[in-house]
Every structure is written in structure tokens, then in C-alpha cells.
Enzyme design. Structure first.
Site, PDB file in Angstrom:
ATOM      1  N   LYS A 111      33.421  37.156  62.495  1.00 54.34           N
ATOM      2  CA  LYS A 111      32.394  37.666  61.395  1.00 54.34           C
ATOM      3  C   LYS A 111      31.093  37.273  61.514  1.00 54.34           C
ATOM      4  O   LYS A 111      29.981  37.844  61.275  1.00 54.34           O
ATOM      5  CB  LYS A 111      32.848  37.691  59.934  1.00 54.34           C
ATOM      6  CG  LYS A 111      34.060  38.423  59.759  1.00 54.34           C
ATOM      7  CD  LYS A 111      34.022  39.796  59.343  1.00 54.34           C
ATOM      8  CE  LYS A 111      35.247  40.449  58.808  1.00 54.34           C
ATOM      9  NZ  LYS A 111      36.513  40.213  59.626  1.00 54.34           N
TER      10      LYS A 111
HETATM   11  C1  LIG Z   1      37.522  41.295  60.169  1.00 50.36           C
HETATM   12  C2  LIG Z   1      38.763  40.572  61.140  1.00 50.36           C
HETATM   13  C3  LIG Z   1      39.370  41.536  62.085  1.00 50.36           C
HETATM   14  C4  LIG Z   1      39.172  42.896  62.060  1.00 50.36           C
HETATM   15  O1  LIG Z   1      37.825  43.303  62.514  1.00 50.36           O
HETATM   16  P1  LIG Z   1      37.322  44.804  62.119  1.00 50.36           P
HETATM   17  O2  LIG Z   1      35.957  44.927  62.900  1.00 50.36           O
HETATM   18  O3  LIG Z   1      37.354  45.117  60.877  1.00 50.36           O
HETATM   19  O4  LIG Z   1      38.075  45.938  63.204  1.00 50.36           O
HETATM   20  C5  LIG Z   1      40.225  41.000  62.897  1.00 50.36           C
HETATM   21  N1  LIG Z   1      40.239  39.504  62.989  1.00 50.36           N
HETATM   22  C6  LIG Z   1      39.694  38.738  62.184  1.00 50.36           C
HETATM   23  C7  LIG Z   1      40.188  37.171  62.171  1.00 50.36           C
HETATM   24  C8  LIG Z   1      38.866  39.188  61.127  1.00 50.36           C
HETATM   25  O5  LIG Z   1      38.203  38.295  60.333  1.00 50.36           O
END
Ligand SMILES: *Cc1c(COP(=O)(O)O)cnc(C)c1O
Length: 492
Positions: A111
Site C-alpha cells: 500500500k
Molecule cells: C491490499 C493488499 C492486497 C490486495 O491488493 P488489491 O490491490 O486490493 O488487489 C494484497 N496483499 C496485501 C499485503 C495487501 O495489503
């Protein structure tokens, strides 16, 4: 370049307007009217990650200068924020399997790649739009997003950020990450209840005209940092292109060779960014969409039927525990080219929790996407197996992707070089990773980080290791009906 809504393509906005608004007023998501072609990739090869980011984002952001974007990229991805100069390094696991590590930022999850950039895009957009108010970001979080948003907006001029998390709904480490948050413009509060209670409380504040009016008089405008904002998708397009360049530079690919990409998916934001990179001309073959037991996307990509009427599971890869993937709407718009068709699907989803796409869309999906899922037992087994065979330690989300890739390779003759998006540091999910390695007696709090180091010989990332010495700043917890009062006090 103009931006349109997935539900009404006659509404056209500038990039700055689309980023400030986040969600279109008709409930649709913004996306660019067309996708620009990539520049000659040879020109990107010698560049740093920051320079690549500015060059690629600039193709989409009329009204932002290269100088501005370079400054943002340096603030977002520079050494003050990321612990390695490559920013998103690519590690070789086998000669055909490479891992794109997206977790070298301040919160150790992917993120950060978007939430380090969004605050700069958002504040600049507001200036360009002549908005003089201070923006206050409100977030309800089940874990990763809240902390990444706090770190992104920390001490960014013209912004405040308030995060609500469920009191007993996040891990010890996640809670510590938030309650020790530094910065002069941040607020954090626990809410008695679960994630839904926190989320509902935040939505209520957003939709209350009286609260908005009061805050407006004090010079504040509310906004959100969730993954439907174009300003969160765009920075993610960059790392796929950058990783391809790195693989060429390292001699793992010849310029022009195809690579497959495998992404552990929840809200469909990360894999959508790769789809866009492909659309711009990046030589990507198959896009592998990996899910855990919440496999609504696996079924959809195979059958063309989206059906959220199914049990919800809490898994060891919690950031993918999701039944409605909001960013899928952008893919549907791209494949249909029709706001009317997207509106109809979303309407059905709202009413019945289900929709089925046309044969034409099904075919387009089948040509580009592969989907697969795996349960917790196989996820943990993969962590153990890969660690003992290669010495590489992966987190639970990355392990879902790796497992799905192995299944795909076993079922097909496709041995194309594949990039796996690794979305979190294994130290963010110490309990599950230790369990995978057979350690059932686990320590509490930050001591579990040292335990994982002892078992694996790997060092914990600095932002997690340093939690142990940090002062707790935010001890407040409130009932959900008190949330508006918390915001009111925060913005006095
Ligand atoms: C948010 C997240 C995801 C999923 O990503 P998307 O963009 O929502 O598909 C996968 N792994 C982790 C560790 C995340 O924080």
C-alpha cells in the site's frame, strides 16, 4: 488528457479534478479517456525508480510538470521513506520466477507504493483546482491501509488524517504501528466493535451534510484515501514497467520478450495496474489473478459470473479477504467500452449480489487472465517449502500467488518468465509465518519479530523493529456513535 466516469462517459474531468473528487458523483470510478503508449523502454533503462515514476505518471497527468512529479517521486520514494535504492527490487527465485518486492516502504506493505504518492498528487490537485481548504482524510481500516495512509499523509502541508480501527480487530503489530504514529497532523482512535462498525461510522460522517457544513466553515473538506482513487492506481502502473526494465538490465529478459505476472488480489487494484501497463504496450502475457479461500474473483474470471452470495472466510492472508472487488468495475469498462453496460452490471450487483457478463467480455477476459485460489493449509505449506528449498522467506499473501503460479504451470506447458508481486514483508504476518515453519509457541507483541529472526536468520525491517522503543500516543477508544465527536474535536 481527460478523465471519464465508468458509469457516465459524457462527464469529462481534468486529472486534478478526478484525483480531488476520488469517486465520481454518479458512483462510478474515474479513468483516463485513453491509454497513452509507453515511451521507448530503452529510454527508461538507465533511470532511477523515481525518474521512471515521473516519466510514466506524466503521460497521464496533464497540468502537472515533470519537475513537480520528480519532486513528488523523491518525497514519496526517496531514502527517507524506502529502505533500498531500487525502491521495488526484483529478486530471482528460479531463472523463470522473479519476485517483485513491493514492501520496502515505511509500513512494510505494498500500500505504501501508492499511499506515499497520493498525498502529493492530492494536495497539488487541490491547489490546481483553486481549493483553499485543508483536506482531512478519514479512514476506517482493517489493518494495512490505515497505517500506510497515516505514514503517507504524516506532516504533509494542507492535510490532516484521522484513522479509526476496530478495537479487537487488528493484530498486535498492526495496532502498535498505528498507536505509535508520529506526526503533527494525525489522529488515531479505536472503535469498540468490528471493522464494519468502524467503516459504517466513517461512511455516516461522510454522508452527513451538517458535519460537512460545520467543518467547511472551519476551513476543512473531507476526503478518503481508499483504493478507488485514480491517484492510488496510477503509481502502481509504474512498478510493473520498472520491473520489466530491471529484468532486461539484468539479462533475464531480452527487450521485447513476454513476461507473465502473478498478483495476490483483493480489491483488484494491483492487478488492474498491471493490465493497464500491458495496455500501454508492456510485453505482458498472462495476468494471473491469485485469491485465497475468498475466491469470488477466481470464479468470475473463469465463468464470467460474479456472485458475492457465498460465505466469507477469515484467512491467513487477511488483506485479500474481500467479496466485492471495487476496481473490477474499471476492467469491465475497459472491456465493454460502454458506461451503460457497466451501470447495468453494477445495478445487478447492488440488487442481487450477482451479474453475468456478455460472451464478448468473457472471451476478452479469457484471452488475458488466468485465475486460481488456494486455502490456508496450502499457503502455509508453500511458505515452508520455498524457505527450505531456496532460503527465500515470503509472507502469506505472496505465498498464495506462488501457489497459484505453481498450479498454473503444472496444468499448462507455459514456462514464460513470471514476475510475482510480493505485497507484504513476512514480518508483518509473523504469527502465520512462524506457524508455517512449525513454531506453535509464539511470543507476544514485538518479541514475535525477534522470534521470527531467530528461526529464519532474517532481519526484521527497521520500521517494525523500531516499534519496540516507540511511545504510545493514541490510547483513546470510543463507541461507534461517538465517532463524529472525535472528528469534531480533532478538527477544532
Ligand atoms: C491490499 C493488499 C492486497 C490486495 O491488493 P488489491 O490491490 O486490493 O488487489 C494484497 N496483499 C496485501 C499485503 C495487501 O495489503
Amino acid at each position: 488528457m481527460r478523465y471519464v466516469s465508468t458509469r457516465d462517459q459524457s462527464l469529462a474531468y481534468t486529472a486534478a479534478q478526478a484525483i480531488e473528487q476520488g469517486l465520481s458523483r454518479d458512483g462510478g470510478l474515474f479513468l483516463p479517456e485513453f491509454f497513452p503508449a509507453l515511451p521507448d523502454l530503452n529510454t527508461l533503462l538507465p533511470m532511477t525508480y523515481e525518474a521512471r515514476a515521473a516519466a510514466i505518471m506524466g503521460l497521464f497527468l496533464d497540468g502537472f510538470t515533470q519537475e513537480e512529479l520528480l519532486t513528488f517521486a523523491h518525497k514519496a520514494y526517496g531514502p527517507a521513506k524506502f529502505d533500498c535504492p531500487e525502491v521495488a527490487p526484483v529478486r530471482e527465485l528460479h531463472c523463470k520466477t522473479h519476485i517483485l518486492e513491493l514492501w520496502h516502504g515505511p509500513t512494510c506493505a505494498f500500500k505504501d507504493m501508492a499511499l506515499q504518492m497520493l498525498p502529493h498528487l492530492l494536495t497539488a490537485s487541490m491547489q490546481k483546482n483553486g481549493e483553499e481548504k485543508t483536506v482531512c482524510i478519514l479512514v476506517a481500516t482493517s489493518g494495512d491501509t490505515g497505517k500506510a495512509a497515516l505514514e503517507g499523509f504524516k506532516d504533509v502541508n494542507g492535510t490532516r488524517i484521522m484513522v479509526f480501527y476496530p478495537k479487537d480487530g487488528v493484530s498486535d503489530i498492526q495496532q502498535l504501528q498505528m498507536v505509535t504514529q508520529e506526526g503533527g497532523n494525525v489522529g488515531v482512535s479505536a472503535v469498540v466493535g468490528n471493522f464494519d462498525d468502524a467503516q459504517t461510522g466513517v461512511k455516516k460522517i461522510f454522508s452527513d451534510p451538517a458535519i460537512r457544513e460545520t467543518l467547511s466553515q472551519r476551513g476543512y473538506v473531507l476526503s478518503s484515501a481508499n483504493s478507488i482513487n485514480w491517484g492510488r492506481v496510477l503509481p502502481q502502473v509504474v512498478y510493473y514497467i520498472s520491473a520489466y526494465c530491471d529484468l532486461v538490465k539484468a539479462g533475464k529478459l531480452q527487450m521485447g520478450d513476454t513476461m507473465n505476472v502473478c498478483v495476490p488480489t483483493g480489491n483488484f487494484g494491483n492487478i488492474l495496474a498491471c493490465y493497464y501497463a500491458k495496455k500501454m504496450g508492456l510485453p505482458v502475457g498472462k495476468l494471473l489473478c491469485a485469491s485465497n479461500a475468498n475466491n469470488v474473483l477466481t470464479d468470475f474470471l473463469k465463468t464470467g459470473i460474479y456472485d458475492r452470495n457465498r460465505p466469507f472466510y477469515n484467512t491467513v492472508s487477511p488483506s485479500m479477504d474481500i467479496l466485492i472487488s471495487s476496481n473490477l468495475e474499471r476492467l469491465l469498462y475497459d472491456l465493454t467500452g460502454s458506461d451503460q453496460e457497466v451501470r447495468a452490471y453494477m445495478e445487478q450487483l447492488n440488487q442481487t449480489g450477482r451479474y453475468e457478463v456478455s460472451d464478448q467480455v468473457k472471451e476478452a477476459i479469457r484471452a488475458q487472465f488466468v485465475s486460481g485460489c488456494c486455502d490456508d493449509a496450502r499457503t502455509l505449506n508453500t511458505i515452508e517449502k520455498v524457505f527450505h528449498q531456496t532460503g527465500y522467506l515470503m509472507d502469506t499473501h505472496t505465498a498464495v500467488a506462488y501457489t497459484v503460479l505453481q498450479d498454473y504451470r503444472a496444468a499448462t506447458a507455459d514456462d514464460t518468465v513470471t514476475l510475482i508481486a510480493s505485497t507484504a514483508s513476512p514480518f508483518k504476518f509473523c504469527d502465520s509465518v512462524l506457524k508455517a515453519l512449525g513454531v506453535t509457541e509464539q511470543r507476544q507483541g514485538t518479541a514475535i519479530l525477534e522470534q521470527l529472526t531467530q528461526v529464519t536468520g532474517k532481519a526484521a525491517p527497521q520500521p517494525l523493529a523500531s516499534l519496540a522503543g516507540k511511545a504510545v500516543r493514541f490510547t483513546e477508544f470510543v463507541e461507534k456513535q461517538e465517532m463524529p465527536a472525535v472528528v469534531d474535536r480533532f478538527l477544532r
